[in-house]
Design a protein around this motif. Structure first.
Motif, short mmCIF file in Angstrom:
data_model
loop_
_atom_site.label_atom_id
_atom_site.label_comp_id
_atom_site.label_asym_id
_atom_site.label_seq_id
_atom_site.Cartn_x
_atom_site.Cartn_y
_atom_site.Cartn_z
N PRO A 190 12.98 29.17 -0.44
CA PRO A 190 12.54 29.56 0.91
C PRO A 190 12.63 31.06 1.15
O PRO A 190 11.85 31.61 1.93
N THR A 198 17.05 27.65 6.53
CA THR A 198 15.75 27.76 7.21
C THR A 198 15.82 28.49 8.54
O THR A 198 14.98 28.30 9.40
N LEU A 241 13.88 23.01 2.02
CA LEU A 241 14.06 23.01 3.47
C LEU A 241 15.51 22.69 3.86
O LEU A 241 15.77 22.14 4.93
#
Length: 448
Positions: free
Chosen positions: A248, A278, A273
């Motif tokens: 990410p 996040t 995720l």
């Protein structure tokens, strides 16, 4: 010997001439890749790892684990196979362990080295040798290990580990997933229970992977929002296959570029995720980003999904300090998004940025100020005064061998009125191999 770049790779970035579009996949998660190699070496049997990030940072970890008696091998299909000797059975390295630019690898490996009865010396490149290791040395010394380092706890560092390390009971003074992980890794080879208390929940890849390989881990929430992690020592870790999701932190750069470049529509598939990673996605949505997350599933104990980002008119936001651990690596690129937004943005409690690959707080301020964006630093808060999309540009960016600053600067250049000059981009491959080419595949137009 440590590896130093022989020559710089400057880059001049001009405003994007077209919208960014297409579907891409970013390299594997760096944090999970480091841990996958380390845990595979501490588990009995052969672990197969798919999706491993093959940037220089992670390859340094692979080399270090090989020097310690594991046998990581990459096959033609890109799958890594690691045969681990098991907890407490690592071999003494014959040479200095060169960790390159990777603070994550150096700090996590310190926990392993401290809790095995062997002598080792760890070093790194010029950037890593400036970064503090005392934050892991202090708690790990309670195992009985002996550390010898340069002033301020800096590399090179010699470690005399203990074959019978004492279990640790440590309360982190500041939130740090790296320090937490180093303590837990040391606890693997200790009799009894190792306990770590963190003031704020940090990324939990280590806890997830401990369970994946068969360790007994209990996590409790504290009334103040922190967590207590308890690990039962001397578990029998058994080889388990791992699928590494897209990072990410790497996805952040094409994602923000798509939000800022007019008319863009970009999909990024297979991104990790983990809710403790996040914070950037949450913040961008608060700023008005057209960001969709679909096809959510679980792979290797970690949540994964696909992202779709479309050009958006962003507005300023106030980011709470409690969110910092879930997005600490993303503040430079978030600062670029805030520079393009309308109104001021305040990032609270970002003191941890001062001890990353560079002093990222000062370097991020310089990145923006040199390109006509006004900033203010108040204590540990950074305030970015958004331009509403009118970023002047025209400045030179000093990256200080920091890959995230370099990539953030490339995104800034795509939406600045005047060209942005970046002093060096050669080390981007340490975390994101093929970054410039991947960005060009969706229309960035970098001159490489």
């Amino acid at each position: 010997m440590t590896h130093e770049p022989s020559s710089s790779h400057p880059l001049r970035v001009a405003r994007a001439r077209q919208p960014l579009s297409g579907a891409i996949r970013v390299p594997g998660d760096k944090s999970i890749s480091h841990r996958a190699l380390m845990f595979a070496a501490l588990a009995r049997g052969e672990t197969r790892i798919t999706g491993l990030l093959e940037g220089e940072d992670v390859l340094r970890t692979a080399t270090a684990m090989r020097a310690l008696g594991a046998a990581p091998v990459r096959d033609e299909a890109g799958t890594w196979r690691v045969t681990g000797p098991g907890v407490g059975r690592l071999s003494e390295p014959e040479d200095v362990l060169d960790m390159g630019n990777s603070g994550t690898a150096a700090r996590l490996l310190s926990g392993i080295l401290a809790s095995h009865g062997l002598t080792s010396v760890m070093s790194g490149d010029a950037s890593l040798r400036k970064r503090p290791m005392k934050r892991v040395m202090d708690p790990l010394a309670a195992t009985g290990a002996v550390f010898l380092a340069r002033e301020g706890g800096r590399l090179p560092m010699a470690i005399q580990g203990r074959a019978d390390p004492a279990p640790l009971d440590y309360c982190l003074p500041v939130a740090s997933a790296q320090v937490k992980s180093a303590v837990l890794l040391a606890g693997l080879n200790a009799q009894g229970e190792t306990r770590v208390e963190e003031p704020v929940a940090t990324r939990d890849h280590t806890e997830n992977m401990l369970r994946h390989f068969g360790a007994e881990v209990v996590v409790e929430k504290t009334p103040t929002g922190g967590r207590i992690i308890r690990l039962k020592g001397r578990p029998d870790l058994v080889a388990r296959d791992i699928a590494v999701p897209g990072d990410p932190s790497s996805a952040a750069f094409p994602l923000v570029a798509a939000l800022l470049v007019s008319g863009s529509d970009v999909q990024i598939t297979g991104v990790g995720l983990n809710p403790l990673r996040t914070g950037l996605f949450t913040t961008l949505v608060e700023m008005g980003a057209a960001l969709e997350i679909t096809n959510i599933r679980t792979e290797g104990g970690e949540p994964v999904g696909d992202l779709r980002a479309r050009a958006s008119a962003l507005h300023g936001v106030d980011v709470p300090a409690a969110r910092a651990p879930s997005m600490i690596d993303e503040y430079p690129i978030l600062a670029v998004a805030a520079a393009h937004a309308t109104g001021p943005s305040r990032f609270r409690g970002v003191e941890e940025l001062r001890v990353k690959e560079s002093d990222r707080l000062s370097a991020t301020v310089a990145l923006l100020e040199n390109n006509g964006v006004r900033t203010t630093v108040e204590g540990d808060d950074l305030i970015v005064h958004g331009t509403g999309g009118d970023i002047p540009g025209g400045g030179q960016v000093q990256t200080h061998m920091d890959h995230r600053l370099a990539m953030s600067a490339t995104v800034l250049g795509l939406v600045a009125a005047q060209q942005v000059e970046i002093d060096d981009t050669g080390f981007i491959d340490t975390s994101f191999p093929g970054y410039l080419a991947l960005m060009n595949s969706i229309g960035a137009g970098f001159w490489i």
